[in-house]
Write an enzyme that holds these catalytic residues in place. Structure first.
Site, PDB file in Angstrom:
ATOM      1  N   ASN A 110     -11.420   1.262   3.656  1.00  0.00           N
ATOM      2  CA  ASN A 110     -10.704   0.095   3.149  1.00  0.00           C
ATOM      3  C   ASN A 110     -10.510   0.378   1.664  1.00  0.00           C
ATOM      4  O   ASN A 110     -11.401   0.126   0.855  1.00  0.00           O
ATOM      5  CB  ASN A 110     -11.489  -1.190   3.357  1.00  0.00           C
ATOM      6  CG  ASN A 110     -10.756  -2.403   2.816  1.00  0.00           C
ATOM      7  OD1 ASN A 110      -9.781  -2.270   2.072  1.00  0.00           O
ATOM      8  ND2 ASN A 110     -11.224  -3.588   3.163  1.00  0.00           N
ATOM      9  N   HIS A 127      -7.983  -3.119   6.589  1.00  0.00           N
ATOM     10  CA  HIS A 127      -7.821  -4.202   5.614  1.00  0.00           C
ATOM     11  C   HIS A 127      -8.269  -5.495   6.271  1.00  0.00           C
ATOM     12  O   HIS A 127      -7.889  -5.783   7.409  1.00  0.00           O
ATOM     13  CB  HIS A 127      -6.368  -4.321   5.155  1.00  0.00           C
ATOM     14  CG  HIS A 127      -5.887  -3.102   4.454  1.00  0.00           C
ATOM     15  ND1 HIS A 127      -6.220  -2.833   3.151  1.00  0.00           N
ATOM     16  CD2 HIS A 127      -5.151  -2.061   4.894  1.00  0.00           C
ATOM     17  CE1 HIS A 127      -5.681  -1.671   2.810  1.00  0.00           C
ATOM     18  NE2 HIS A 127      -5.039  -1.178   3.851  1.00  0.00           N
ATOM     19  N   LEU A 128      -9.044  -6.268   5.558  1.00  0.00           N
ATOM     20  CA  LEU A 128      -9.539  -7.536   6.084  1.00  0.00           C
ATOM     21  C   LEU A 128      -8.405  -8.527   6.299  1.00  0.00           C
ATOM     22  O   LEU A 128      -8.346  -9.209   7.315  1.00  0.00           O
ATOM     23  CB  LEU A 128     -10.579  -8.121   5.127  1.00  0.00           C
ATOM     24  CG  LEU A 128     -11.867  -7.310   5.024  1.00  0.00           C
ATOM     25  CD1 LEU A 128     -12.550  -7.554   3.691  1.00  0.00           C
ATOM     26  CD2 LEU A 128     -12.783  -7.654   6.172  1.00  0.00           C
ATOM     27  N   SER A 129      -7.515  -8.625   5.324  1.00  0.00           N
ATOM     28  CA  SER A 129      -6.398  -9.567   5.412  1.00  0.00           C
ATOM     29  C   SER A 129      -5.163  -8.847   5.950  1.00  0.00           C
ATOM     30  O   SER A 129      -5.096  -7.614   5.954  1.00  0.00           O
ATOM     31  CB  SER A 129      -6.096 -10.169   4.036  1.00  0.00           C
ATOM     32  OG  SER A 129      -5.584  -9.182   3.160  1.00  0.00           O
ATOM     33  N   ASP A 174      -4.384  12.237  -1.688  1.00  0.00           N
ATOM     34  CA  ASP A 174      -4.528  13.683  -1.815  1.00  0.00           C
ATOM     35  C   ASP A 174      -5.926  14.151  -1.426  1.00  0.00           C
ATOM     36  O   ASP A 174      -6.080  15.208  -0.808  1.00  0.00           O
ATOM     37  CB  ASP A 174      -4.196  14.130  -3.236  1.00  0.00           C
ATOM     38  CG  ASP A 174      -2.707  14.044  -3.552  1.00  0.00           C
ATOM     39  OD1 ASP A 174      -1.893  13.857  -2.621  1.00  0.00           O
ATOM     40  OD2 ASP A 174      -2.361  14.163  -4.746  1.00  0.00           O
ATOM     41  N   HIS A 216      -2.446   0.492  -2.771  1.00  0.00           N
ATOM     42  CA  HIS A 216      -1.086   0.359  -3.285  1.00  0.00           C
ATOM     43  C   HIS A 216      -0.828   1.206  -4.525  1.00  0.00           C
ATOM     44  O   HIS A 216       0.285   1.200  -5.043  1.00  0.00           O
ATOM     45  CB  HIS A 216      -0.806  -1.111  -3.618  1.00  0.00           C
ATOM     46  CG  HIS A 216      -1.467  -2.048  -2.660  1.00  0.00           C
ATOM     47  ND1 HIS A 216      -1.090  -2.156  -1.339  1.00  0.00           N
ATOM     48  CD2 HIS A 216      -2.526  -2.884  -2.810  1.00  0.00           C
ATOM     49  CE1 HIS A 216      -1.877  -3.032  -0.730  1.00  0.00           C
ATOM     50  NE2 HIS A 216      -2.751  -3.483  -1.606  1.00  0.00           N
ATOM     51  N   ARG A 240       1.682  -5.730  -1.966  1.00  0.00           N
ATOM     52  CA  ARG A 240       0.622  -5.306  -1.038  1.00  0.00           C
ATOM     53  C   ARG A 240       1.176  -4.663   0.239  1.00  0.00           C
ATOM     54  O   ARG A 240       0.415  -4.164   1.062  1.00  0.00           O
ATOM     55  CB  ARG A 240      -0.254  -6.500  -0.651  1.00  0.00           C
ATOM     56  CG  ARG A 240      -1.031  -7.078  -1.807  1.00  0.00           C
ATOM     57  CD  ARG A 240      -1.973  -8.172  -1.332  1.00  0.00           C
ATOM     58  NE  ARG A 240      -2.485  -8.949  -2.427  1.00  0.00           N
ATOM     59  CZ  ARG A 240      -3.547  -8.624  -3.158  1.00  0.00           C
ATOM     60  NH1 ARG A 240      -4.210  -7.515  -2.911  1.00  0.00           N
ATOM     61  NH2 ARG A 240      -3.940  -9.411  -4.138  1.00  0.00           N
ATOM     62  N   TYR A 246     -10.337 -13.200   2.946  1.00  0.00           N
ATOM     63  CA  TYR A 246     -11.281 -12.131   3.267  1.00  0.00           C
ATOM     64  C   TYR A 246     -12.461 -12.560   4.126  1.00  0.00           C
ATOM     65  O   TYR A 246     -13.257 -11.722   4.528  1.00  0.00           O
ATOM     66  CB  TYR A 246     -11.787 -11.488   1.972  1.00  0.00           C
ATOM     67  CG  TYR A 246     -10.664 -10.968   1.112  1.00  0.00           C
ATOM     68  CD1 TYR A 246      -9.875  -9.905   1.540  1.00  0.00           C
ATOM     69  CD2 TYR A 246     -10.370 -11.547  -0.116  1.00  0.00           C
ATOM     70  CE1 TYR A 246      -8.828  -9.432   0.767  1.00  0.00           C
ATOM     71  CE2 TYR A 246      -9.327 -11.077  -0.901  1.00  0.00           C
ATOM     72  CZ  TYR A 246      -8.564 -10.026  -0.450  1.00  0.00           C
ATOM     73  OH  TYR A 246      -7.526  -9.557  -1.214  1.00  0.00           O
TER      74      TYR A 246
END
Length: 149
Positions: free
Chosen positions: A77, A103-105, A90, A83, A114, A26
């Site tokens: 994020n 997403h950072l990674s 919704d 997940h 993931r 991260y």
């Protein structure tokens, strides 16, 4: 684009631990540092930026609901909620505000659980694996969309 354009940046669980938690995945930047950079970027473009980080799914959902009619774009994020959360999906579909998932990674280079996102197929775009810079790219894209209106 009006001077009143607003972008909401939402961050899910454990993002408050940036700089401490698994810096190999991260990075070393803290969330306040990231938000400061985004705020400056938005101000330069004449955009109002709001930010919320929460470890509670319902708080993110309530922020999405409150954004209806008040926010022009969302950058999210969802972190671990990516997940698991049909409820976030919704909520985003319910308010029909365009959004980019960040997403950072690189979630696709990590554990198999993931690899699935409940949001990606509804997002305008998905940015992953670029660290904190991914937020800046998402904000640039959001600003460009708003300026094109």
């Amino acid at each position: 684009m009006s001077a009143k354009s607003r972008i909401l940046v939402l961050n899910g669980p454990n993002i408050n631990l940036l700089g401490l938690r698994e810096p190999g995945h991260y990075g070393h930047q803290t969330l306040p540092q990231i938000v400061d950079t985004l705020t400056q970027q938005a101000q330069t473009a004449g955009i109002e930026l709001e930010h919320l980080q929460s470890n509670r799914e319902y708080e993110l959902i309530e922020a999405i609901h409150a954004a209806h009619g008040n926010v022009d774009f969302i950058i999210i994020n969802p972190a671990a909620f990516t997940h698991t959360s049909v409820a976030l999906r919704d909520a985003l579909l319910g308010v029909a505000i365009p959004f980019i998932e960040v997403h950072l990674s690189n979630v696709h280079a990590r554990e198999p659980f993931r690899h699935h996102s409940y949001l990606s197929d509804k997002a305008l775009g998905v940015i992953c694996g670029l660290g904190a810079q991914g937020y800046e790219f998402a904000l640039s894209a959001a600003i460009a969309r708003l300026q094109a209106k």
